[in-house]
Motif scaffolding. Structure first.
Motif, PDB file in Angstrom:
ATOM      1  N   THR A 169      -1.017  -4.698   3.949  1.00 55.12           N
ATOM      2  CA  THR A 169      -0.058  -3.839   4.633  1.00 55.12           C
ATOM      3  C   THR A 169      -0.396  -3.801   6.116  1.00 55.12           C
ATOM      4  O   THR A 169      -1.576  -3.791   6.487  1.00 55.12           O
ATOM      5  CB  THR A 169      -0.063  -2.417   4.040  1.00 55.12           C
ATOM      6  OG1 THR A 169       0.823  -1.590   4.787  1.00 55.12           O
ATOM      7  CG2 THR A 169      -1.438  -1.788   4.078  1.00 55.12           C
ATOM      8  N   LYS A 171       0.397  -2.029   9.987  1.00 54.68           N
ATOM      9  CA  LYS A 171       0.994  -1.037  10.873  1.00 54.68           C
ATOM     10  C   LYS A 171       1.027  -1.637  12.275  1.00 54.68           C
ATOM     11  O   LYS A 171      -0.005  -2.011  12.823  1.00 54.68           O
ATOM     12  CB  LYS A 171       0.195   0.261  10.875  1.00 54.68           C
ATOM     13  CG  LYS A 171       0.820   1.348  11.748  1.00 54.68           C
ATOM     14  CD  LYS A 171       0.106   2.681  11.559  1.00 54.68           C
ATOM     15  CE  LYS A 171      -0.854   2.944  12.669  1.00 54.68           C
ATOM     16  NZ  LYS A 171      -1.403   4.319  12.646  1.00 54.68           N
ATOM     17  N   SER A 186       4.407   3.696  16.523  1.00 53.11           N
ATOM     18  CA  SER A 186       4.042   2.755  15.463  1.00 53.11           C
ATOM     19  C   SER A 186       5.137   2.708  14.416  1.00 53.11           C
ATOM     20  O   SER A 186       5.988   3.604  14.332  1.00 53.11           O
ATOM     21  CB  SER A 186       2.713   3.160  14.812  1.00 53.11           C
ATOM     22  OG  SER A 186       2.831   4.402  14.147  1.00 53.11           O
ATOM     23  N   TYR A 187       5.111   1.659  13.611  1.00 53.45           N
ATOM     24  CA  TYR A 187       6.015   1.529  12.480  1.00 53.45           C
ATOM     25  C   TYR A 187       5.349   0.621  11.453  1.00 53.45           C
ATOM     26  O   TYR A 187       4.418  -0.128  11.771  1.00 53.45           O
ATOM     27  CB  TYR A 187       7.380   0.972  12.906  1.00 53.45           C
ATOM     28  CG  TYR A 187       7.331  -0.392  13.552  1.00 53.45           C
ATOM     29  CD1 TYR A 187       7.542  -1.553  12.808  1.00 53.45           C
ATOM     30  CD2 TYR A 187       7.074  -0.537  14.914  1.00 53.45           C
ATOM     31  CE1 TYR A 187       7.502  -2.812  13.398  1.00 53.45           C
ATOM     32  CE2 TYR A 187       7.028  -1.780  15.509  1.00 53.45           C
ATOM     33  CZ  TYR A 187       7.239  -2.917  14.749  1.00 53.45           C
ATOM     34  OH  TYR A 187       7.186  -4.150  15.337  1.00 53.45           O
ATOM     35  N   ARG A 188       5.821   0.687  10.212  1.00 49.08           N
ATOM     36  CA  ARG A 188       5.243  -0.103   9.128  1.00 49.08           C
ATOM     37  C   ARG A 188       6.023  -1.393   8.939  1.00 49.08           C
ATOM     38  O   ARG A 188       7.251  -1.410   9.025  1.00 49.08           O
ATOM     39  CB  ARG A 188       5.249   0.692   7.820  1.00 49.08           C
ATOM     40  CG  ARG A 188       4.272   1.847   7.781  1.00 49.08           C
ATOM     41  CD  ARG A 188       4.233   2.505   6.408  1.00 49.08           C
ATOM     42  NE  ARG A 188       5.534   3.051   6.028  1.00 49.08           N
ATOM     43  CZ  ARG A 188       6.315   2.546   5.104  1.00 49.08           C
ATOM     44  NH1 ARG A 188       5.968   1.437   4.456  1.00 49.08           N
ATOM     45  NH2 ARG A 188       7.460   3.116   4.803  1.00 49.08           N
ATOM     46  N   SER A 227       1.672 -10.212   8.334  1.00 46.15           N
ATOM     47  CA  SER A 227       1.917  -9.689   9.673  1.00 46.15           C
ATOM     48  C   SER A 227       2.367 -10.735  10.670  1.00 46.15           C
ATOM     49  O   SER A 227       2.634 -10.405  11.829  1.00 46.15           O
ATOM     50  CB  SER A 227       0.640  -9.009  10.184  1.00 46.15           C
ATOM     51  OG  SER A 227      -0.438  -9.947  10.217  1.00 46.15           O
ATOM     52  N   ALA A 258      -5.399  -3.428   4.644  1.00 43.17           N
ATOM     53  CA  ALA A 258      -4.551  -2.778   5.641  1.00 43.17           C
ATOM     54  C   ALA A 258      -5.033  -3.188   7.023  1.00 43.17           C
ATOM     55  O   ALA A 258      -6.234  -3.235   7.290  1.00 43.17           O
ATOM     56  CB  ALA A 258      -4.627  -1.261   5.494  1.00 43.17           C
ATOM     57  N   SER A 276      10.638   1.050   6.502  1.00 41.79           N
ATOM     58  CA  SER A 276       9.827   0.064   7.192  1.00 41.79           C
ATOM     59  C   SER A 276      10.725  -0.888   7.982  1.00 41.79           C
ATOM     60  O   SER A 276      11.953  -0.801   7.936  1.00 41.79           O
ATOM     61  CB  SER A 276       8.962  -0.708   6.193  1.00 41.79           C
ATOM     62  OG  SER A 276       9.777  -1.413   5.274  1.00 41.79           O
TER      63      SER A 276
END
Length: 511
Positions: A169, A171, A186-188, A227, A258, A276
């Motif tokens: 995951t 961020k 921030s955002y996911r 990512s 993460a 998200s």
């Protein structure tokens, strides 16, 4: 409910309780009986304590003549008259065992455990929890609150096995300056992991209960985005009896870690139904996979300050005060829906078709206290913002029920069919600022009518399963008999049109 990998009961949960009678034979042996009385008794949790059904009463633990009662419980309670077939012994028949050695919970509920069938589709939390099975034998102790009497305590033990899949995951963090103030935001990242018949605990973790008393194989394949963002595929094969009862086996894909990375939110990013964001680069290779399209709500069209304007502002060229009052967390961006809410609807009918709503609000004295608070936030907001003017339409409609707002009503219908994520503003009717940003990429000085932003969005909508803008669209910015529109086709001309005309409408959302 889940607390990590521990379970807590919540109000409304039900357990089934059974009593076993032990009769001491005086020779070191006892006879153990199960009777119809208090067999599968349903106890309900009210958030504080467990309550018996009306008129029910538990048998005392110690009775006369060497008779004792043992208590067994299981979760979730099953409304089944055949419970006698799901325990270790027949009803009323005696089982001889050494005195003081009642069955363990697993022994007592052995048939129930063996035949327990977790739901094939555990995609909802209700189906997932209903697939669980816990059992316990009760102990009677003194009350812990200091009052006279005893309490019956059960420590439940899970009998199913839990498989958990976890993907990495991410961020994303970035800094943004609005009104001269620099803020970290921030955002996911949307992972894309599609749970299908698993319960999806969050965007990167999913769970499935299996019966380890059976040898069952289950194969699962899915995709996820890392990512970069890069789409990856993985597969997991589960064997139910490879996991011990009451334990969980964690499958971590690519380490399942993460991480935090730097990447600003961008116009053209995809806004997803779990709140998200999927970076627009994910669609560079063509259309998104069907399961990803199903998760997409819209495309981001406004990020950051534009021509000195931003919906969070409190200075000159004010922002949307009402939006910031109701949803102060929605400071990152705005997204536009993938589909039109309606292909053609009038702006207003009845009195509202000829009334300047803002002027009406200025002079109206009949607001309730809650409505007055809304109006004051609307009045303080800058002209042309959509969320506050959407509420103004609602206020007017509440006092003039003969007026209808067909275009906005279609947005409400669209919102029902496309639930907004937690932490968002919910869908609303775009104002002049939002509509201009979607077409021209600017909020006020759009006399040259550039089409860069419209072209960007129109190129991305189909990749997410949506439709391009086509035709003239309403905003909720109005001056009495007219409301402001943009023709997104060809010339991209803007201007006022009669509220009785029929034009398209597309919803927007802040997050």
């Amino acid at each position: 409910m889940e607390r990590g990998y521990a379970t807590e009961f919540t109000a409304g949960d039900k357990i089934g309780l059974c009593e076993v009678t032990e009769v001491d034979q005086g020779n070191g042996e006892s006879h153990y009986y199960v009777f119809d009385l208090n067999l599968n008794l349903c106890l309900t949790y009210d958030g504080t304590a467990w309550t018996l059904p009306p008129g029910a009463e538990l048998t005392p633990e110690r009775q006369a003549d060497g008779i004792r009662t043992h208590y067994y419980a299981y979760y979730p309670w099953q409304q089944d008259k055949g419970m006698g077939d799901k325990i270790v012994t027949g009803l009323g028949s005696a089982t001889q065992k050494p005195t003081g050695t009642p069955w363990t919970p697993r022994e007592f509920f052995a048939p129930l455990i063996r035949d327990w069938a977790p739901a094939s589709d555990q995609s909802t939390y209700a189906a997932y929890t209903a697939s669980d099975l816990m059992v316990a034998r009760g102990t009677v102790t003194k009350r812990t609150d200091g009052a006279d009497g005893s309490e019956l305590r059960f420590e439940m033990e899970h009998q199913m096995a839990l498989a958990v899949i976890q993907v990495p995951t991410t961020k994303y963090t970035y800094t943004e300056t609005v009104s001269g103030i620099e803020t970290e935001k921030s955002y996911r990242l949307y992972t894309g992991m599609n749970a299908w018949d698993w319960w999806k605990e969050n965007s990167y973790t999913m769970r499935r209960l299996m019966n380890p008393n059976r040898s069952e194989r289950y194969t699962f394949t899915s995709i996820y985005y890392n990512s970069l963002p890069e789409m990856r595929q993985f597969g997991v094969q589960l064997v139910s009896d490879a996991i011990r009862p009451g334990t969980y086996l964690l499958y971590t894909i690519d380490g399942g870690k993460a991480e935090a990375k730097k990447r600003p939110l961008k116009e053209g990013d995809f806004y997803m139904r779990d709140g998200s964001v999927l970076p627009r680069e994910a669609a560079n290779g063509g259309v998104l996979p069907a399961e990803v399209q199903a998760d997409c709500l819209g495309v981001v069209f406004w990020v950051g300050e534009n021509e000195g304007r931003h919906w969070t502002q409190t200075a000159y060229l004010k922002g949307d005060y009402l939006l910031m009052r109701d949803h102060p967390e929605c400071t990152r961006g705005m997204a536009v829906a993938l589909h039109d809410a309606f292909q053609g609807a009038a702006w207003a009918t009845g009195e509202g078709a000829g009334e300047y709503l803002y002027g009406w609000g200025k002079g109206f004295s009949g607001f309730t206290p809650a409505e007055q608070a809304d109006w004051e936030a609307i009045d303080a907001s800058g002209a042309g913002y959509g969320y506050c003017r959407s509420r103004l339409m609602k206020l007017y409609g509440a006092h003039y029920p003969a007026t209808t707002f067909p275009a906005y009503n279609q947005i409400d219908t669209y919102a029902d069919a496309h639930p907004a994520p937690d932490g968002s503003s919910g869908w609303f009717f775009p104002g002049q600022r939002e509509l201009a940003m979607m077409c021209y990429g600017m909020t006020g000085n759009f006399s040259e009518k550039p089409t860069t932003r419209r072209n960007l969005l129109n190129g991305l909508f189909p990749k997410a399963g949506g439709e391009a803008f086509d035709g003239r669209y309403w905003s909720n910015f109005e001056d009495g008999t007219n409301a402001w529109t943009i023709d997104f086709a060809g010339s991209t001309a803007y201007g006022n049109k009669s509220k009785s005309d029929t034009h398209k409408v597309r919803a927007v959302i802040a997050f």
